[in-house]
Motif scaffolding. Structure first.
Motif, PDB file in Angstrom:
ATOM      1  N   GLN A 169      42.814  25.451  67.423  1.00  0.00           N
ATOM      2  CA  GLN A 169      43.282  25.468  66.038  1.00  0.00           C
ATOM      3  C   GLN A 169      42.128  25.557  65.044  1.00  0.00           C
ATOM      4  O   GLN A 169      42.217  26.255  64.036  1.00  0.00           O
ATOM      5  N   ALA A 170      41.039  24.852  65.315  1.00  0.00           N
ATOM      6  CA  ALA A 170      39.932  24.791  64.355  1.00  0.00           C
ATOM      7  C   ALA A 170      38.963  25.958  64.494  1.00  0.00           C
ATOM      8  O   ALA A 170      38.324  26.346  63.510  1.00  0.00           O
ATOM      9  N   LEU A 171      38.858  26.534  65.703  1.00  0.00           N
ATOM     10  CA  LEU A 171      37.876  27.598  65.953  1.00  0.00           C
ATOM     11  C   LEU A 171      38.574  28.847  66.474  1.00  0.00           C
ATOM     12  O   LEU A 171      38.923  29.744  65.722  1.00  0.00           O
ATOM     13  N   MET A 172      38.748  28.912  67.779  1.00  0.00           N
ATOM     14  CA  MET A 172      39.458  30.022  68.417  1.00  0.00           C
ATOM     15  C   MET A 172      39.880  29.573  69.805  1.00  0.00           C
ATOM     16  O   MET A 172      39.366  28.572  70.325  1.00  0.00           O
ATOM     17  N   ALA A 173      40.827  30.290  70.397  1.00  0.00           N
ATOM     18  CA  ALA A 173      41.331  29.911  71.717  1.00  0.00           C
ATOM     19  C   ALA A 173      40.326  30.298  72.797  1.00  0.00           C
ATOM     20  O   ALA A 173      39.862  31.440  72.857  1.00  0.00           O
ATOM     21  N   THR A 174      39.993  29.330  73.660  1.00  0.00           N
ATOM     22  CA  THR A 174      39.127  29.578  74.811  1.00  0.00           C
ATOM     23  C   THR A 174      39.644  28.769  76.000  1.00  0.00           C
ATOM     24  O   THR A 174      40.372  27.788  75.839  1.00  0.00           O
ATOM     25  N   ARG A 175      39.229  29.183  77.180  1.00  0.00           N
ATOM     26  CA  ARG A 175      39.512  28.409  78.394  1.00  0.00           C
ATOM     27  C   ARG A 175      38.310  27.507  78.639  1.00  0.00           C
ATOM     28  O   ARG A 175      37.173  27.983  78.735  1.00  0.00           O
ATOM     29  N   ILE A 176      38.535  26.209  78.727  1.00  0.00           N
ATOM     30  CA  ILE A 176      37.451  25.243  78.811  1.00  0.00           C
ATOM     31  C   ILE A 176      37.587  24.412  80.086  1.00  0.00           C
ATOM     32  O   ILE A 176      38.675  23.924  80.402  1.00  0.00           O
ATOM     33  N   ASP A 177      36.466  24.272  80.789  1.00  0.00           N
ATOM     34  CA  ASP A 177      36.401  23.417  81.966  1.00  0.00           C
ATOM     35  C   ASP A 177      35.200  22.489  81.809  1.00  0.00           C
ATOM     36  O   ASP A 177      34.055  22.956  81.742  1.00  0.00           O
ATOM     37  N   PHE A 178      35.469  21.194  81.720  1.00  0.00           N
ATOM     38  CA  PHE A 178      34.382  20.219  81.651  1.00  0.00           C
ATOM     39  C   PHE A 178      33.775  20.051  83.037  1.00  0.00           C
ATOM     40  O   PHE A 178      34.491  19.970  84.045  1.00  0.00           O
ATOM     41  N   LEU A 179      32.454  20.002  83.094  1.00  0.00           N
ATOM     42  CA  LEU A 179      31.759  19.945  84.379  1.00  0.00           C
ATOM     43  C   LEU A 179      31.864  18.571  85.026  1.00  0.00           C
ATOM     44  O   LEU A 179      31.704  18.445  86.239  1.00  0.00           O
ATOM     45  N   SER A 180      32.108  17.543  84.212  1.00  0.00           N
ATOM     46  CA  SER A 180      32.320  16.189  84.748  1.00  0.00           C
ATOM     47  C   SER A 180      33.623  15.652  84.154  1.00  0.00           C
ATOM     48  O   SER A 180      33.619  14.924  83.152  1.00  0.00           O
ATOM     49  N   PRO A 181      34.768  16.021  84.736  1.00  0.00           N
ATOM     50  CA  PRO A 181      36.065  15.661  84.145  1.00  0.00           C
ATOM     51  C   PRO A 181      36.274  14.166  83.956  1.00  0.00           C
ATOM     52  O   PRO A 181      37.080  13.759  83.113  1.00  0.00           O
ATOM     53  N   ASP A 182      35.560  13.343  84.732  1.00  0.00           N
ATOM     54  CA  ASP A 182      35.738  11.900  84.607  1.00  0.00           C
ATOM     55  C   ASP A 182      34.840  11.291  83.532  1.00  0.00           C
ATOM     56  O   ASP A 182      34.927  10.098  83.253  1.00  0.00           O
ATOM     57  N   ARG A 183      33.974  12.127  82.909  1.00  0.00           N
ATOM     58  CA  ARG A 183      33.073  11.615  81.865  1.00  0.00           C
ATOM     59  C   ARG A 183      33.075  12.548  80.655  1.00  0.00           C
ATOM     60  O   ARG A 183      32.032  12.968  80.168  1.00  0.00           O
ATOM     61  N   ILE A 184      34.249  12.869  80.158  1.00  0.00           N
ATOM     62  CA  ILE A 184      34.375  13.786  79.031  1.00  0.00           C
ATOM     63  C   ILE A 184      34.112  13.056  77.718  1.00  0.00           C
ATOM     64  O   ILE A 184      34.675  11.988  77.459  1.00  0.00           O
ATOM     65  N   SER A 185      33.267  13.657  76.899  1.00  0.00           N
ATOM     66  CA  SER A 185      33.005  13.141  75.556  1.00  0.00           C
ATOM     67  C   SER A 185      32.834  14.335  74.633  1.00  0.00           C
ATOM     68  O   SER A 185      32.011  15.222  74.886  1.00  0.00           O
ATOM     69  N   ALA A 186      33.607  14.392  73.562  1.00  0.00           N
ATOM     70  CA  ALA A 186      33.545  15.532  72.648  1.00  0.00           C
ATOM     71  C   ALA A 186      34.004  15.110  71.258  1.00  0.00           C
ATOM     72  O   ALA A 186      34.894  14.266  71.114  1.00  0.00           O
ATOM     73  N   ARG A 187      33.375  15.710  70.252  1.00  0.00           N
ATOM     74  CA  ARG A 187      33.710  15.377  68.872  1.00  0.00           C
ATOM     75  C   ARG A 187      33.521  16.607  68.002  1.00  0.00           C
ATOM     76  O   ARG A 187      32.575  17.379  68.192  1.00  0.00           O
ATOM     77  N   ILE A 188      34.417  16.806  67.041  1.00  0.00           N
ATOM     78  CA  ILE A 188      34.285  17.906  66.089  1.00  0.00           C
ATOM     79  C   ILE A 188      34.640  17.415  64.694  1.00  0.00           C
ATOM     80  O   ILE A 188      35.647  16.726  64.501  1.00  0.00           O
ATOM     81  N   ARG A 189      33.767  17.753  63.736  1.00  0.00           N
ATOM     82  CA  ARG A 189      34.026  17.497  62.315  1.00  0.00           C
ATOM     83  C   ARG A 189      33.891  18.830  61.584  1.00  0.00           C
ATOM     84  O   ARG A 189      33.027  19.650  61.925  1.00  0.00           O
ATOM     85  N   THR A 190      34.737  19.071  60.597  1.00  0.00           N
ATOM     86  CA  THR A 190      34.727  20.345  59.897  1.00  0.00           C
ATOM     87  C   THR A 190      34.678  20.130  58.382  1.00  0.00           C
ATOM     88  O   THR A 190      35.097  19.086  57.873  1.00  0.00           O
ATOM     89  N   MET A 191      34.176  21.160  57.689  1.00  0.00           N
ATOM     90  CA  MET A 191      34.119  21.136  56.230  1.00  0.00           C
ATOM     91  C   MET A 191      34.382  22.550  55.722  1.00  0.00           C
ATOM     92  O   MET A 191      33.777  23.517  56.196  1.00  0.00           O
ATOM     93  N   ALA A 192      35.269  22.678  54.753  1.00  0.00           N
ATOM     94  CA  ALA A 192      35.578  23.971  54.155  1.00  0.00           C
ATOM     95  C   ALA A 192      34.560  24.294  53.070  1.00  0.00           C
ATOM     96  O   ALA A 192      34.284  23.463  52.196  1.00  0.00           O
ATOM     97  N   LEU A 193      34.017  25.509  53.132  1.00  0.00           N
ATOM     98  CA  LEU A 193      33.103  26.026  52.109  1.00  0.00           C
ATOM     99  C   LEU A 193      33.719  27.297  51.542  1.00  0.00           C
ATOM    100  O   LEU A 193      33.235  28.400  51.773  1.00  0.00           O
TER     101      LEU A 193
END
Length: 322
Positions: free
Chosen positions: A26-50
């Motif tokens: 929704q925020a960027l574009m559609a992709t297929r994502i596979d985390f390399l360590s599924p048991d230790r997933i950490s991710a964060r996104i912050r956005t700002m409109a310009l």
């Protein structure tokens, strides 16, 4: 200001991968994502409109990401994305080009072309600033930009350095920016991006005159800040250092609502006021502070300071001490 769209630390581990896929779609574009360590997933996104431009600050643990032809057919925002790697290692392949990226590297890629990317293998993953904008807003023809997609662009020299400084500055100062501020700065970021791409395409003449002037203004402003200590920092010296006429230099600053002399004077006096108000520098002679910031003659310093503040440097220091 930057708004946190998703922070997976607040989710159960089993829900994190799916939440990241949905949020980035929704925020960027559609992709297929596979985390390399599924048991230790950490991710964060912050956005700002310009305005029509968006700045995102992202961090994520090691992963693979692919944008396939099928995903492009399903939905294509027709955007360029310019990524600045802040920490970690990444790699990307698009349009038969492969790039390995580290801190301060820039990369342009196109939502309308398939790509595959990897963050890692360092367990800490990567931290990235991402500027995205509609392709139609870039004032360069696609034939000039397409060969640059998927190639690493240096962010430590020239226009790349200016652009990196601006993007990191936006992320740092986001809380103090109004929406109109953001829209104006988004336009400037777009012009600097165009200048960077035109430089690496070796076709700067493709840039509109307004974009070339804005990029030059930013470059000269950066030069002024770095040389405030030099008493020889004059319009003539600035023009010579940037291979333009003094008349054209004054015109560029007039287009931005100021004069060269005013910019130099304001910046110098701002630093003088800061040092005079600093308790740790109370023993430093006033004349030494003036000389430090381009006023080798104490009488010139006193006259300029009084004209700007209505008091002498010694009066100002005493007022700050009280």
């Amino acid at each position: 200001m930057l708004t946190t769209v998703l922070d997976t630390t607040h989710l159960p581990p089993s829900d994190r991968a799916a939440a990241w896929v949905e949020t980035t779609q929704q925020a960027l574009m559609a992709t297929r994502i596979d985390f390399l360590s599924p048991d230790r997933i950490s991710a964060r996104i912050r956005t700002m409109a310009l305005g029509p431009v968006q700045l995102s600050v992202m961090s994520y643990s090691p992963l693979n990401s692919r944008r396939t032809p099928r995903l492009i057919r399903q939905c294509d925002p027709e955007q360029y994305q310019l990524a600045l790697t802040l920490a970690g290692q990444q790699s990307i392949e698009q349009a038969r080009a492969y790039a390995a990226l580290g801190p301060d590297d820039l990369l342009l890629y196109d939502s309308s072309r398939p790509f595959s990317a990897t963050a890692g293998p360092d367990p800490t993953g990567a931290r990235v600033l991402l500027l995205q904008f509609p392709r139609r807003l870039l004032p360069l023809p696609e034939r000039a930009v397409a060969p640059l997609c998927g190639h690493a662009l240096p962010g430590r020299t020239g226009v790349g350095r200016l652009l990196c400084q601006m993007l990191t500055g936006l992320a740092d100062a986001h809380a103090d920016l109004t929406y109109p501020d953001g829209a104006r700065l988004g336009s400037t970021a777009l012009d600097l991006t165009a200048a960077l791409l035109a430089h690496h395409a070796d076709r700067p003449a493709l840039l509109p005159a307004e974009s070339r002037q804005r990029e030059l203004f930013e470059r000269i402003s950066d030069f002024i800040t770095a040389h405030l200590h030099d008493p020889g920092l004059t319009p003539g010296a600035l023009a010579a250092a940037h291979f333009i006429s003094t008349r054209y230099l004054h015109r560029i600053f007039q287009l931005h609502g100021s004069t060269v002399g005013d910019v130099i004077r304001r910046q110098r006096l701002a630093r003088c006021r800061r040092d005079l108000a600093d308790p740790a520098q109370r023993a430093v002679p006033i004349g030494a502070i003036g000389a430090r910031w381009g006023y080798p003659r104490p009488s010139d310093f006193t006259r300029a300071f009084r004209a700007a503040t209505g008091m002498s440097p010694s009066e100002y220091r005493a007022l700050c001490a009280r």
